[in-house]
Design an enzyme around this catalytic site. Structure first.
Site, PDB file in Angstrom:
ATOM      1  N   GLY A   1       0.772  -1.274  -0.011  1.00  0.00           N
ATOM      2  CA  GLY A   1       0.156   0.158   0.058  1.00  0.00           C
ATOM      3  C   GLY A   1       0.759   1.149  -0.083  1.00  0.00           C
ATOM      4  O   GLY A   1       0.208   2.414  -0.238  1.00  0.00           O
TER       5      GLY A   1
ATOM      6  N   GLY B   1       3.577   1.879  -1.820  1.00  0.00           N
ATOM      7  CA  GLY B   1       4.590   1.816  -2.890  1.00  0.00           C
ATOM      8  C   GLY B   1       5.916   1.154  -3.061  1.00  0.00           C
ATOM      9  O   GLY B   1       6.926   1.604  -3.850  1.00  0.00           O
TER      10      GLY B   1
ATOM     11  N   SER C   1       6.958  -1.557  -3.970  1.00  0.00           N
ATOM     12  CA  SER C   1       7.157  -2.362  -5.267  1.00  0.00           C
ATOM     13  C   SER C   1       7.584  -1.268  -6.408  1.00  0.00           C
ATOM     14  O   SER C   1       8.742  -1.180  -6.986  1.00  0.00           O
ATOM     15  CB  SER C   1       6.059  -3.115  -5.892  1.00  0.00           C
ATOM     16  OG  SER C   1       4.856  -2.549  -6.313  1.00  0.00           O
ATOM     17  N   ALA C   2       6.698  -0.019  -6.426  1.00  0.00           N
ATOM     18  CA  ALA C   2       7.121   0.808  -7.400  1.00  0.00           C
ATOM     19  C   ALA C   2       8.634   1.606  -7.127  1.00  0.00           C
ATOM     20  O   ALA C   2       9.308   1.758  -7.968  1.00  0.00           O
ATOM     21  CB  ALA C   2       6.099   2.029  -7.496  1.00  0.00           C
ATOM     22  N   ALA C   3       8.774   1.864  -5.654  1.00  0.00           N
ATOM     23  CA  ALA C   3       9.944   2.505  -5.400  1.00  0.00           C
ATOM     24  C   ALA C   3      11.214   1.868  -5.542  1.00  0.00           C
ATOM     25  O   ALA C   3      12.130   2.110  -6.097  1.00  0.00           O
ATOM     26  CB  ALA C   3      10.034   2.853  -3.837  1.00  0.00           C
TER      27      ALA C   3
ATOM     28  N   ASP D   1       1.561   4.330  -9.241  1.00  0.00           N
ATOM     29  CA  ASP D   1       2.647   4.232  -8.313  1.00  0.00           C
ATOM     30  C   ASP D   1       4.145   4.729  -8.860  1.00  0.00           C
ATOM     31  O   ASP D   1       4.686   5.545  -8.217  1.00  0.00           O
ATOM     32  CB  ASP D   1       2.632   2.770  -7.771  1.00  0.00           C
ATOM     33  CG  ASP D   1       1.174   2.530  -7.079  1.00  0.00           C
ATOM     34  OD1 ASP D   1       0.535   3.418  -7.004  1.00  0.00           O
ATOM     35  OD2 ASP D   1       1.283   1.303  -6.546  1.00  0.00           O
TER      36      ASP D   1
HETATM   37  C1  MEV Z   1      -2.159  -0.058  -5.968  1.00  0.00           C
HETATM   38  O1  MEV Z   1      -1.103   0.997  -5.293  1.00  0.00           O
HETATM   39  C2  MEV Z   1      -3.303   0.980  -6.765  1.00  0.00           C
HETATM   40  C3  MEV Z   1      -4.257   0.133  -7.662  1.00  0.00           C
HETATM   41  O2  MEV Z   1      -5.226   1.362  -7.814  1.00  0.00           O
HETATM   42  C4  MEV Z   1      -3.498  -0.553  -8.567  1.00  0.00           C
HETATM   43  C5  MEV Z   1      -3.091   0.352  -9.798  1.00  0.00           C
HETATM   44  O3  MEV Z   1      -3.358   1.473  -9.801  1.00  0.00           O
HETATM   45  O4  MEV Z   1      -2.469  -0.120 -10.695  1.00  0.00           O
HETATM   46  C6  MEV Z   1      -4.982  -0.791  -6.912  1.00  0.00           C
END
Ligand code: MEV
Length: 315
Positions: free
Chosen positions: A99, A101, A103-105, A146
């Site tokens: 929740g 970020g 993975s994105a970070a 993200d």
């Molecule tokens: C995940 O951080 C956010 C979601 O909206 C998925 C996405 O936007 O790819 C659940």
């Protein structure tokens, strides 16, 4: 030769899940980050040393996704490791949890480190594209919100489309938030797939919810621009209700949301994929921020105190 890169954590302030379908969303980078360090290795292929602090089981549960993610980024960059390999080390002060970020970070940090290591001189836009590719390893068809927050920092209005819309929202003064961690690792792919399935089964009900989510995004942008935090908090509460209606909240998330509101937060909602992971509470004042964070910690949950709306991320 070696490389190093940084990627910021993020908190979605409005419209996670809805954003996947092109509904506008608002996201903020947070001042916590992941660092990736890259060194040449003797053996071919790549190896990772993940030194990030993490929610128990987070790294174990994400290991295959992490592998897939790194392979996707290497492929997109046409990097051939069959002769000379690399070692990637992940560290930094962003707690790896669902929740916020994580993975994105890590994708952004690795993309930047690869760019430096191989002298690719990638622009932020290019880093964002590579990190998006990496995000696919974590959750199939990401909206891109993200990695965008993690790459560019700041507070961002984001709309997924043929050409994504990304507008910075400027605040005069950054505003305090508390992030509360349920301690539950969540699977974003499953959460997104669940919404899709239910939406297809109940198109009318979901249309109504999605229309209201869209409406809320515009009202929230106005409230942010006016720095009207009472209104913003109310809209966050309503956004949480919509997220409950599309069934991505959980008992622990609802508990933390209520706890934050009961201790004075102007508004609170789940943040990110849901079904576990984190909540975000709006606490525009240091004392209020402490109060809400203490209440959450007293119940045995971890918190992170930070601000949204910093002009340059990382401060
Ligand atoms: C995940 O951080 C956010 C979601 O909206 C998925 C996405 O936007 O790819 C659940």
């Amino acid at each position: 030769m070696s490389g190093e890169g940084i990627g910021f954590g993020k908190a979605i302030v409005f419209n996670e899940h809805f954003v996947v379908y092109g509904i506008p969303a608002i996201v903020s980078a947070i001042g916590k980050y992941t660092i990736a360090k890259l060194d040449a290795a003797d053996k071919p292929g790549w190896k990772i040393i993940d030194n990030r602090k993490a929610t128990p089981n987070y790294k174990e549960e994400k290991i295959n996704q992490q592998k897939e993610s790194i392979n996707l980024m290497l492929k997109k960059l046409n990097i051939d490791l069959s002769k000379k390999g690399i070692q990637i080390t992940l560290e930094g002060n962003l707690y790896a949890a669902s929740g916020i970020g994580a993975s994105a970070a890590s994708c952004v940090a690795i993309a930047r480190a690869l760019s430096q290591h191989y002298n690719l001189d990638l622009s932020n836009d290019e880093i964002n594209i590579i990190a998006y590719e990496g995000e696919k390893g974590y959750h199939g068809n990401p909206s891109g919100i993200d990695n965008t927050a993690s790459t560019f920092g700041g507070l961002i209005w984001f709309e997924k489309g043929e050409n994504d819309v990304m507008d910075k929202i400027e605040l005069q003064t950054p505003v305090e938030i508390v992030i509360g961690n349920t301690g539950k690792v969540a699977n974003t792919t499953a959460a997104v797939a669940g919404v899709k399935e239910r939406k297809e089964k109940n198109p009318e009900k979901y249309k109504e919810i999605f229309d209201r989510a869209e409406n809320i995004a515009y009202l929230a942008k106005d409230a942010l621009q006016d720095e009207d935090y009472q209104e913003l908090g109310k809209l966050m509460n309503e956004n949480h209700k919509l997220l409950q209606q599309i069934e991505v909240s959980s008992r622990e998330l609802d508990f933390l949301v209520k706890l934050a509101r009961d201790h004075g937060a102007f508004g609170a909602k789940l943040t990110g994929g849901g079904l576990g992971g984190n909540i975000i509470a709006l606490t525009p004042d240091r004392d209020l921020q402490d109060n809400v964070a203490n209440a959450i910690e007293k119940e045995g949950f971890q918190t992170l105190k930070t601000v949204i709306g910093v002009r340059r991320s990382g401060e």
